[in-house]
Design an enzyme around this catalytic site. Structure first.
Site: not given
Length: 342
Positions: A155, A159
């Protein structure tokens, strides 16, 4: 939504607007500021509450599909006389658990949504803005894009990729009068975890089974009582997005400042602090290791201190007090000024 849209009203296309999420509250706040909002969702029933607002129209939009993106953008352009003033790429998915045990199919899904899907919308909408010589693209990243923590590695990587992509896009589109803004939320209370729950540890045979509670706690961090409500987040962020000169980065929410500042801390200290916070330090102890960095059992050489590490004893790398003094110096030196909201 009413048929006519005046030239003074800004047209906004925003993704990821399922009920209860950040996108849902951003859409409502944008409408409250006089924008005409097209709220994209994969399933229209999840945006029923938004559709009751006369300034918001819910549209079906799957950002992982070329045909869905093309159809949604065409619909907005047809309804607005060929313009989109603000694009908010908010849709995203979570991936939590040990990185080496994450199914690659799940990793592909995360990057297809958080990076490729974001780029897919930019590629579809940016040419319209470029031809009109104005517009704003808002890409929602995360403070995890500044500093990765244990148990959300993919994750965080997605990002960070979104941040880097936005940096390049900002420079490339500037000559056309198109602004690009990264919004990096801290811990915001939303439905991200509920909508994208993972099997954090695939089996009891996992080598990380002793860290199960730490992994689950990290996955649900944004839902704790001390996190920022999505309504507050939207209320602070939207005026900055709509300003005449929006900043390149807007960072806001619980733990946001501390996370950003950790980027400037030497990795060996950062690893130690995050290891204590998110359980890898305790996992080393539970595995009967001495230094949580070397992983050696019993008394081994600590690669940080150069000395001997003993089992069940913290690795003596640096005084937390010294670390916070260094962070205070950064703040006093103006580093905190990058935060348009705190």
């Amino acid at each position: 939504m009413t048929a006519s849209i005046s030239e003074t009203e800004r047209v906004v296309l925003i993704t990821g607007c399922s009920a209860g999420g950040i996108g849902h509250h951003l859409a409502l706040e944008l409408a409250a500021h006089g924008c005409r909002v097209f709220a994209g969702v994969r399933t229209l029933s999840k945006a029923q509450a938004l559709a009751e607002n006369p300034r918001i129209e819910a549209i079906e939009l799957d950002i992982t599909s070329d045909s869905s993106v093309d159809a949604a953008v065409a619909r907005v352009l047809a309804a607005t006389g060929g313009r989109i003033d603000v694009l908010v790429n908010n849709a995203g998915v979570l991936c939590a658990g040990p990185t080496v045990e994450a199914p690659l199919s799940r990793v592909e899904e995360v990057f297809d949504t958080n990076v490729i899907g974001l780029a897919r919308l930019c590629s579809a909408v940016a040419p319209v803005m470029m031809d009109r010589r104005r517009g704003t693209i808002v890409n929602v990243g995360s403070v995890s894009g500044y500093v990765a923590t244990p148990w959300v590695g993919f994750y965080a990587a997605s990002k960070a990729a979104a941040h880097a992509y936005s940096d390049a896009l900002r420079m490339e589109l500037a000559p056309f009068g198109v602004r690009v803004v990264v919004v990096a939320p801290g811990s915001i209370r939303s439905n991200l975890v509920a909508n994208h729950s993972d099997s954090l540890i695939e089996a009891e045979s996992s080598r990380f089974v002793l860290a199960r509670s730490a992994i689950e706690a990290r996955a649900g961090l944004s839902q704790n009582s001390d996190t920022t409500p999505a309504t507050e987040f939207a209320r602070v962020v939207v005026p900055r997005i709509l300003g005449d000169s929006p900043p390149a980065y807007i960072t806001y929410g619980s733990h946001a400042a501390a996370t950003w500042l950790l980027y400037f801390v030497p990795p060996v200290i950062r690893d130690y602090l995050l290891g204590r916070r998110f359980g890898t330090h305790q996992l080393a102890r539970d595995l009967k290791g001495g230094c949580p960095f070397s992983g050696k059992k019993g008394g081994g050489s600590c690669p940080v201190s150069g000395g001997r590490a003993k089992a069940s004893v913290s690795c003596p790398i640096a005084s937390p007090l010294a670390m916070w003094v260094a962070l205070a110096a950064l703040v006093a030196g103006g580093a905190y000024s990058v935060f348009k909201a705190s």
